[in-house]
Every structure is written in C-alpha cells, then in structure tokens.
Motif scaffolding. Structure first.
Motif, PDB file in Angstrom:
ATOM      1  N   TRP A 178       3.177  26.417 -15.704  1.00 27.43           N
ATOM      2  CA  TRP A 178       2.028  26.620 -15.752  1.00 27.43           C
ATOM      3  C   TRP A 178       1.368  25.490 -16.752  1.00 27.43           C
ATOM      4  CZ3 TRP A 178      -1.375  28.472 -12.819  1.00 27.43           C
ATOM      5  CH2 TRP A 178      -1.184  29.598 -12.077  1.00 27.43           C
ATOM      6  N   LYS A 179       1.823  25.193 -17.646  1.00 34.21           N
ATOM      7  CA  LYS A 179       1.318  24.214 -18.814  1.00 34.21           C
ATOM      8  C   LYS A 179       1.170  22.907 -17.901  1.00 34.21           C
ATOM      9  CE  LYS A 179       2.117  25.597 -23.212  1.00 34.21           C
ATOM     10  NZ  LYS A 179       3.370  26.240 -23.821  1.00 34.21           N
ATOM     11  N   ALA A 180       1.972  22.601 -17.194  1.00 38.95           N
ATOM     12  CA  ALA A 180       2.065  21.416 -16.414  1.00 38.95           C
ATOM     13  C   ALA A 180       0.919  21.213 -15.319  1.00 38.95           C
ATOM     14  CB  ALA A 180       3.248  21.191 -15.874  1.00 38.95           C
ATOM     15  N   CYS A 181       0.706  22.332 -14.832  1.00 39.05           N
ATOM     16  CA  CYS A 181      -0.456  22.616 -13.679  1.00 39.05           C
ATOM     17  C   CYS A 181      -1.740  22.821 -14.121  1.00 39.05           C
ATOM     18  CB  CYS A 181       0.230  23.794 -12.699  1.00 39.05           C
ATOM     19  SG  CYS A 181       1.880  23.369 -11.933  1.00 39.05           S
TER      20      CYS A 181
ATOM     21  N   ASP B 270       1.997  29.047  -5.464  1.00 38.00           N
ATOM     22  CA  ASP B 270       2.939  27.879  -5.539  1.00 38.00           C
ATOM     23  C   ASP B 270       3.719  27.951  -6.820  1.00 38.00           C
ATOM     24  OD1 ASP B 270       2.121  27.011  -2.910  1.00 38.00           O
ATOM     25  OD2 ASP B 270       0.453  25.780  -3.733  1.00 38.00           O
ATOM     26  N   VAL B 271       3.168  28.182  -8.094  1.00 38.35           N
ATOM     27  CA  VAL B 271       3.920  28.247  -9.245  1.00 38.35           C
ATOM     28  C   VAL B 271       4.829  29.320  -9.297  1.00 38.35           C
ATOM     29  CG1 VAL B 271       3.630  28.649 -11.873  1.00 38.35           C
ATOM     30  CG2 VAL B 271       1.999  27.405 -10.452  1.00 38.35           C
TER      31      VAL B 271
ATOM     32  N   LYS C  77       6.557  17.300  -5.479  1.00 38.94           N
ATOM     33  CA  LYS C  77       5.971  17.540  -4.012  1.00 38.94           C
ATOM     34  C   LYS C  77       4.648  18.272  -4.180  1.00 38.94           C
ATOM     35  CE  LYS C  77      10.704  18.069  -2.315  1.00 38.94           C
ATOM     36  NZ  LYS C  77      11.617  19.137  -2.246  1.00 38.94           N
ATOM     37  N   VAL C  78       4.233  19.065  -5.031  1.00 36.64           N
ATOM     38  CA  VAL C  78       2.985  20.026  -5.051  1.00 36.64           C
ATOM     39  C   VAL C  78       1.980  19.126  -5.795  1.00 36.64           C
ATOM     40  CG1 VAL C  78       1.978  21.846  -6.079  1.00 36.64           C
ATOM     41  CG2 VAL C  78       4.314  21.912  -5.262  1.00 36.64           C
TER      42      VAL C  78
END
Ligand SMILES: [Zn+2]
Length: 152
Positions: A69-72, A81-82, A116-117
C-alpha cells in the motif's frame, strides 16, 4: 499414522477428499482391514520470515499489505489489484512448502508484480527493499523506464 483398532502403521488410502482447509483420507489398515478416517490440515502452517540480519519473524500478511500500500500511495492502482497481488504472493509463499522464507524472496515476489502494475510503485518498493549493491541496477531500470515514458 497408527490404526486406532490394532496400532499397526501400514494402511492404504481408499479415499481422499478435500474438506475446507484440510484433506480427509479414508484408510484401510493392512493388518486388521478395519477402516478409519484421518484428517490433515494443509494450509496455515506457521511461516517464518528470515530477515536480513538473520532474525526470524512470523509472516504477517498485514505487514506485507501495508508495504505494498505504501508503495502504491497516490498512484492509480486499484485496491483490488493490491489485494490480488498480496493474495497471490501469500499463496505462492505457502505453496513453496517451506517453513522459513528469506525476506528477500518476498521482496522479489512483490517487485515482480508491482513492476507490471505501476512503475513508480515498483521503484518506491525496490528502493526500500533492495540492498545498496543493487542500486546501480535500479538506477538503470529507472533510466530505461523514463526513456520509455518520454518516447511515448
Ligand atoms: Zn488395524
């Protein structure tokens, strides 16, 4: 597995059935021919994560979810997706059939999917996760990504 009737350990499996998160087997004792049922729990063994400094820590799905989540954060990545990525990683980890997994293995699994996302989420995660020695490789990947981006 001991026969509950005579204590013999040799039995043949006559039926195998998946029930919930376990496997139920019907066995026939080779010594006394009595039939009995055994139940094996398959999933949710305690999975330990080996950290870089060698310490062990119980695998924590929420912690993994939190890291992804932090990365996104503020990126156009859907929450489904997460969740899906974390679910996939979790089942791959349990699928390894090992009781201990290096934290690096988990990191690689996350990076492989994030890449990829969403490129930015991937770089964010990688910069936290990868060791200093890998930073050159990372820089190279970022450069390539920017090139692709500007090229349209
Ligand atoms: Zn028996």
């Amino acid at each position: 597995m001991k026969c509950p009737y005579c204590g013999a350990t040799d039995a043949r499996v006559v039926d195998t059935r998946e029930v919930g998160d376990g496997i139920r087997r019907r066995r026939e004792c080779l010594a006394c021919s009595q039939r009995y049922t055994t139940y094996e729990q398959v999933a949710k063994v305690n999975l330990m994560v080996i950290k870089r400094d060698g310490r062990r820590e119980l695998f924590d799905r929420n912690k993994l979810l939190d890291g992804v989540w932090k990365a996104c954060a503020k990126r156009p990545v859907a929450s489904e997706d997460v969740e899906r990525m974390v679910g996939e990683i979790e089942s791959s980890l349990y699928g390894l059939g090992q009781s201990e997994v290096p934290s690096r293995t988990i990191g690689e699994m996350v990076m492989e999917r994030l890449r990829k996302v969403d490129g930015v989420a991937y770089v964010r995660f990688a910069s936290v996760y990868r060791s200093f020695a890998d930073l050159e490789t990372l820089k190279h990947e970022v450069d390539q990504m920017l090139e692709r981006g500007s090229g349209g």
